[in-house]
Design an enzyme around this catalytic site. Structure first.
Site, PDB file in Angstrom:
ATOM      1  CE1 TYR A  52     -23.790 -22.170   5.617  1.00  0.00           C
ATOM      2  CE2 TYR A  52     -25.744 -21.194   4.647  1.00  0.00           C
ATOM      3  CZ  TYR A  52     -24.784 -21.212   5.637  1.00  0.00           C
ATOM      4  OH  TYR A  52     -24.829 -20.271   6.645  1.00  0.00           O
ATOM      5  CG  HIS A 110     -19.132 -18.334   5.991  1.00  0.00           C
ATOM      6  ND1 HIS A 110     -19.587 -19.448   5.316  1.00  0.00           N
ATOM      7  CD2 HIS A 110     -19.924 -18.226   7.081  1.00  0.00           C
ATOM      8  CE1 HIS A 110     -20.593 -19.982   5.983  1.00  0.00           C
ATOM      9  NE2 HIS A 110     -20.818 -19.270   7.055  1.00  0.00           N
TER      10      HIS A 110
END
Length: 280
Positions: A52, A110
């Protein structure tokens, strides 16, 4: 507001608020402002990831807040390009330096990236990071049952959390059942379907009108009632408050069933099937 959020006890004994706050695309000064606003509005769980690129904003928002660090549950995630053991540990350390934090409350892989096939190695790194105090709880994101089975078979350690895409058009019933059977908490990313057509769904709108709530509130209430931990994201202070104000009513069994029945085989927003999709 924060004290009204139900708490979920993970299989390792840690306790997390059932509703968290997503920080995807909340970067720079505007990101700091939005995350600070979320904390001010009652959120006590913040979800981030290395990919991010907002660990700096996340750390700054926490530093600017008057809320003690011990009361904020911070999640981050390991990117696919750093699944190899040494790289994974270095990435966790670097992420902590970026945020200015001493530990993460929850750290996830992730994506499994099965074609690369390093996710077991990454999991071993997370197990050691937990032993060394870099992270408190460890889990996975976007892992299918076969991926988790392999982690357990090869390490003996079961993830505390599995964060997956989940919303009314993709309700993940088989995955939720698997997670529950293994005492793994299911967390929902994109809980409102990334503001797709699900927010215009006539069935949900009818239920929302009956309860005098927004469509988003109905969806989040449905998710909490099926035992999921949603992490909605919003830069709007009004929407942030609205997304937490969902525990003063309850959906009926019929309403729950009507929403669950909206599930679609092709319900993924961007067709990101963890069996084949990879993210680095």
């Amino acid at each position: 507001m924060s004290h009204q959020i139900p708490q979920i006890k993970l299989n390792d004994g840690a306790v997390f608020p059932q509703v968290g706050f997503g920080t995807y695309k909340l970067n720079g000064a505007t990101g700091v402002s939005a995350i600070r606003s979320a904390l001010d509005n009652g959120y006590r769980a913040l979800d981030s990831a290395y990919n991010y690129e907002n660990h700096g904003a996340l750390g700054e928002a926490i530093r600017q807040s008057d809320i003690p660090r011990s009361q904020i549950m911070i999640t981050s995630k390991l990117p696919g390009r750093h699944h190899q053991y040494d790289e994974a540990l270095t990435n966790i350390q670097e992420s902590l330096y970026q945020t200015g934090l001493k530990y993460f409350d929850l750290y996830l892989i992730h994506w499994p990236n099965p074609k690369e096939d390093h996710y077991v190695e990454a999991w071993k790194a997370l197990i050691d990071a937990q032993k060394w105090g870099l992270v408190r709880s460890i889990g996975v994101s976007n892992f299918l049952p076969e991926h988790i089975d392999r982690l357990i078979d090869e390490t003996g350690v079961t993830p505390a959390v599995n964060q997956v895409e989940l919303h009314p058009y993709f309700s993940q019933a088989p995955q939720r059942e698997y997670d529950a059977d293994h005492h793994i908490a299911t967390e929902a990313w994109s809980p409102l379907g990334r503001a797709s057509s699900v927010l215009q769904d006539s069935t949900i709108k009818k239920i929302a009108d009956a309860h005098k709530k927004s469509v988003g509130q109905i969806i989040l209430r449905w998710e909490t009632q099926i035992g999921v931990m949603p992490i909605p994201k919003s830069s709007s202070t009004v929407r942030q408050r609205e997304n937490l104000h969902i525990f003063d009513f309850e959906l009926t069994p019929e309403e729950m069933e009507a929403i669950t029945n909206l599930d679609r085989p092709d319900g993924r927003v961007k067709n990101q099937d963890p069996a084949v999709y990879e993210e680095f």
